[in-house]
Write a protein that holds these residues in place. Structure first.
Motif, PDB file in Angstrom:
ATOM      1  N   ILE A  35      22.229 -15.601   6.663  1.00  0.00           N
ATOM      2  CA  ILE A  35      21.670 -14.922   7.831  1.00  0.00           C
ATOM      3  C   ILE A  35      20.735 -15.894   8.560  1.00  0.00           C
ATOM      4  N   CYS A  36      21.136 -16.262   9.767  1.00  0.00           N
ATOM      5  CA  CYS A  36      20.316 -17.147  10.607  1.00  0.00           C
ATOM      6  C   CYS A  36      19.485 -16.264  11.533  1.00  0.00           C
ATOM      7  N   TYR A  37      18.167 -16.331  11.405  1.00  0.00           N
ATOM      8  CA  TYR A  37      17.301 -15.441  12.176  1.00  0.00           C
ATOM      9  C   TYR A  37      15.939 -16.101  12.366  1.00  0.00           C
ATOM     10  N   CYS A  38      15.165 -15.600  13.323  1.00  0.00           N
ATOM     11  CA  CYS A  38      13.790 -16.056  13.491  1.00  0.00           C
ATOM     12  C   CYS A  38      12.850 -15.001  12.913  1.00  0.00           C
ATOM     13  N   GLN A  39      11.616 -15.380  12.701  1.00  0.00           N
ATOM     14  CA  GLN A  39      10.669 -14.496  12.014  1.00  0.00           C
ATOM     15  C   GLN A  39      10.431 -13.190  12.761  1.00  0.00           C
ATOM     16  N   LEU A  47      13.722 -20.459  -2.705  1.00  0.00           N
ATOM     17  CA  LEU A  47      12.446 -20.833  -3.316  1.00  0.00           C
ATOM     18  C   LEU A  47      11.709 -21.841  -2.433  1.00  0.00           C
ATOM     19  N   PRO A  48      10.386 -21.792  -2.413  1.00  0.00           N
ATOM     20  CA  PRO A  48       9.624 -22.746  -1.600  1.00  0.00           C
ATOM     21  C   PRO A  48       9.568 -24.124  -2.243  1.00  0.00           C
ATOM     22  N   GLY A  49       9.253 -25.123  -1.421  1.00  0.00           N
ATOM     23  CA  GLY A  49       8.978 -26.450  -1.959  1.00  0.00           C
ATOM     24  C   GLY A  49      10.035 -27.505  -1.713  1.00  0.00           C
ATOM     25  N   THR A  50      11.088 -27.197  -0.938  1.00  0.00           N
ATOM     26  CA  THR A  50      12.147 -28.178  -0.676  1.00  0.00           C
ATOM     27  C   THR A  50      12.390 -28.272   0.822  1.00  0.00           C
ATOM     28  N   CYS A  51      12.972 -29.375   1.266  1.00  0.00           N
ATOM     29  CA  CYS A  51      13.230 -29.626   2.679  1.00  0.00           C
ATOM     30  C   CYS A  51      14.095 -28.510   3.276  1.00  0.00           C
ATOM     31  N   VAL A  52      13.611 -27.897   4.345  1.00  0.00           N
ATOM     32  CA  VAL A  52      14.313 -26.779   4.978  1.00  0.00           C
ATOM     33  C   VAL A  52      15.695 -27.194   5.446  1.00  0.00           C
ATOM     34  N   TRP A  53      15.809 -28.384   6.017  1.00  0.00           N
ATOM     35  CA  TRP A  53      17.086 -28.809   6.593  1.00  0.00           C
ATOM     36  C   TRP A  53      18.122 -29.057   5.489  1.00  0.00           C
ATOM     37  N   SER A  54      17.701 -29.669   4.409  1.00  0.00           N
ATOM     38  CA  SER A  54      18.631 -29.926   3.302  1.00  0.00           C
ATOM     39  C   SER A  54      19.136 -28.622   2.698  1.00  0.00           C
ATOM     40  N   ILE A  55      18.219 -27.675   2.474  1.00  0.00           N
ATOM     41  CA  ILE A  55      18.601 -26.389   1.891  1.00  0.00           C
ATOM     42  C   ILE A  55      19.540 -25.638   2.824  1.00  0.00           C
ATOM     43  N   SER A  56      19.213 -25.626   4.116  1.00  0.00           N
ATOM     44  CA  SER A  56      20.043 -24.894   5.076  1.00  0.00           C
ATOM     45  C   SER A  56      21.471 -25.424   5.070  1.00  0.00           C
ATOM     46  N   LEU A  68      16.215 -18.108  20.668  1.00  0.00           N
ATOM     47  CA  LEU A  68      16.397 -19.264  21.545  1.00  0.00           C
ATOM     48  C   LEU A  68      15.247 -20.263  21.436  1.00  0.00           C
ATOM     49  N   GLU A  69      14.095 -19.807  20.955  1.00  0.00           N
ATOM     50  CA  GLU A  69      12.923 -20.680  20.852  1.00  0.00           C
ATOM     51  C   GLU A  69      12.743 -21.270  19.454  1.00  0.00           C
ATOM     52  N   SER A  70      13.654 -20.956  18.545  1.00  0.00           N
ATOM     53  CA  SER A  70      13.497 -21.395  17.149  1.00  0.00           C
ATOM     54  C   SER A  70      14.273 -22.683  16.896  1.00  0.00           C
ATOM     55  N   ASP A  71      13.556 -23.752  16.519  1.00  0.00           N
ATOM     56  CA  ASP A  71      14.212 -25.020  16.185  1.00  0.00           C
ATOM     57  C   ASP A  71      15.063 -24.876  14.928  1.00  0.00           C
ATOM     58  N   GLU A  72      14.583 -24.077  13.979  1.00  0.00           N
ATOM     59  CA  GLU A  72      15.314 -23.890  12.727  1.00  0.00           C
ATOM     60  C   GLU A  72      16.650 -23.192  12.983  1.00  0.00           C
ATOM     61  N   PHE A  93      19.089 -25.582  14.672  1.00  0.00           N
ATOM     62  CA  PHE A  93      19.705 -26.521  13.720  1.00  0.00           C
ATOM     63  C   PHE A  93      20.790 -25.836  12.913  1.00  0.00           C
ATOM     64  N   GLN A  94      20.493 -24.644  12.380  1.00  0.00           N
ATOM     65  CA  GLN A  94      21.456 -23.951  11.523  1.00  0.00           C
ATOM     66  C   GLN A  94      22.731 -23.607  12.280  1.00  0.00           C
ATOM     67  N   THR A  95      22.592 -23.162  13.520  1.00  0.00           N
ATOM     68  CA  THR A  95      23.770 -22.807  14.321  1.00  0.00           C
ATOM     69  C   THR A  95      24.610 -24.033  14.631  1.00  0.00           C
ATOM     70  N   LYS A  96      23.973 -25.107  15.066  1.00  0.00           N
ATOM     71  CA  LYS A  96      24.728 -26.318  15.407  1.00  0.00           C
ATOM     72  C   LYS A  96      25.346 -26.950  14.172  1.00  0.00           C
ATOM     73  N   PHE A  97      24.668 -26.836  13.034  1.00  0.00           N
ATOM     74  CA  PHE A  97      25.250 -27.373  11.801  1.00  0.00           C
ATOM     75  C   PHE A  97      26.530 -26.616  11.451  1.00  0.00           C
ATOM     76  N   ALA A  98      26.495 -25.281  11.540  1.00  0.00           N
ATOM     77  CA  ALA A  98      27.684 -24.485  11.220  1.00  0.00           C
ATOM     78  C   ALA A  98      28.824 -24.805  12.187  1.00  0.00           C
ATOM     79  N   LEU A  99      28.494 -25.000  13.464  1.00  0.00           N
ATOM     80  CA  LEU A  99      29.522 -25.326  14.450  1.00  0.00           C
ATOM     81  C   LEU A  99      30.077 -26.729  14.260  1.00  0.00           C
ATOM     82  N   SER A 100      29.335 -27.584  13.579  1.00  0.00           N
ATOM     83  CA  SER A 100      29.800 -28.956  13.372  1.00  0.00           C
ATOM     84  C   SER A 100      30.820 -29.064  12.244  1.00  0.00           C
ATOM     85  N   LEU A 101      30.990 -27.979  11.490  1.00  0.00           N
ATOM     86  CA  LEU A 101      31.981 -27.986  10.413  1.00  0.00           C
ATOM     87  C   LEU A 101      33.374 -28.000  11.016  1.00  0.00           C
ATOM     88  N   SER A 102      34.398 -28.152  10.164  1.00  0.00           N
ATOM     89  CA  SER A 102      35.763 -28.313  10.653  1.00  0.00           C
ATOM     90  C   SER A 102      36.125 -27.208  11.644  1.00  0.00           C
TER      91      SER A 102
END
Length: 309
Positions: free
Chosen positions: A178-182, A212-221, A241-245, A248-257
């Motif tokens: 689930i990709c969402y903002c706070q 779990l907390p404590g790891t890079c958000v981008w790597s985990i996503s 639209l204002e969330s960088d996170e 990133f998550q949306t563009k990463f998913a779209l970058s897949l095959s």
């Protein structure tokens, strides 16, 4: 006084030859994980098992031996290479028990001796290469990783969710990320109630609850979207639209095959928007929570889309 001629010297014994050459023992295939098998072996295995034949056990028989239920087999049926998809699913469900030796045992039990005979050399070669790489990694001197390294280490992606095995022996899998903002968390909580706590019984990956907390958000996503979740729900609002996170998550998913991303991404409009709908998602059909005429079908449509193979 004449002396007796000297007798012949001691006769030299046979020259000892080289000792027996140690023959390396074949690898214990029950200790080799399925990840050791390379693409060529998996492709040839699919050529044997993908065709549905009455005279020989096919991939569906192997799926039943691996504990797959009817609906799981129906889902795999839609894949272009069901044998490869079955093996991938098996590796994810049983990372400790999915071994090359176990696979060969099952093929033997199913009477597919033709497969065993044809692939024996290639399987053994892949396993030897895998074990050799592992040994080379073990022999490397221990180095302190650079503090500013952004490359995720294997251990970094172990134990990233609340139900992961911290030692990497089991990873938690989900039906959807689930990709969402706070600011849309209240809508996400309603989504949990409607999709997880009803007859749909889906399993959602909600960052604030499951990671779990404590790891890079981008790597985990990236790990969760690409490897742990079958789908991704994008909760769209002006705040999204204002969330960088979220971006990133949306563009990463779209970058897949390209073939996979159309089925992977499901945009959900949760609020009336003042801004334009994201242009990168306009080509994908959406679930509109704000439309009163279709709201009674909203959760059913979303659940069905997440349950597709």
């Amino acid at each position: 006084m004449a002396t007796a001629p000297a007798g012949p010297g001691p006769v030299p014994g046979p020259v000892p030859g080289p000792g027996p050459v140690a023959v390396p023992s074949p690898p214990d295939l029950h200790a080799v994980p399925m990840v050791a098998l390379n693409y060529s072996v998996r492709r040839r295995l699919g050529l044997y098992l993908n065709p549905r034949a009455a005279a020989a056990a096919d991939w569906t028989a192997l799926a039943e031996e691996l504990g797959c239920e009817y609906l799981e087999i129906r889902r795999l049926e839609a894949r272009p290479d069901p044998t490869a998809a079955l093996l991938e699913d098996w590796q994810c469900r049983c990372p400790g028990g999915a071994t090359v030796g176990r696979l060969l045992d099952l093929l033997r039990r199913l009477g597919r001796h033709d497969v065993l005979l044809d692939l024996a050399d290639s399987v053994e070669e892949d396993c030897k290469k895998y074990l050799q790489r592992k040994q080379e990694q073990a022999d490397q001197p221990l180095q302190v990783p650079a503090v500013d390294s952004s490359v995720p280490k294997t251990s970094e992606l172990m134990g990233i969710t609340t139900r992961d095995d911290p030692y990497g022996n089991g990873t938690e899998m989900f039906d959807a990320f689930i990709c969402y903002c706070q600011k849309d968390l209240q809508f996400v909580q309603e989504m949990i109630r409607e999709l997880e706590q009803t007859e749909f019984k889906l399993k959602l990956c909600v960052f604030d609850r499951d990671v779990l907390p404590g790891t890079c958000v981008w790597s985990i996503s990236g790990e969760l979207i690409e490897r742990r979740c079958r789908r991704m729900v994008v909760v769209i609002s002006d705040d999204y639209l204002e969330s960088d996170e979220c971006d990133f998550q949306t563009k990463f998913a779209l970058s897949l095959s390209p073939g996979a991303r159309l089925k992977r991404l499901i945009p959900v409009k949760c609020k009336t928007m003042k801004n334009e709908f994201p242009s990168i998602l306009r080509f994908i059909t959406i679930c509109d929570y704000t439309n009163p005429c279709t709201k009674k079908w909203f959760w059913m449509r979303l659940a069905k889309s997440l349950m597709l193979p």
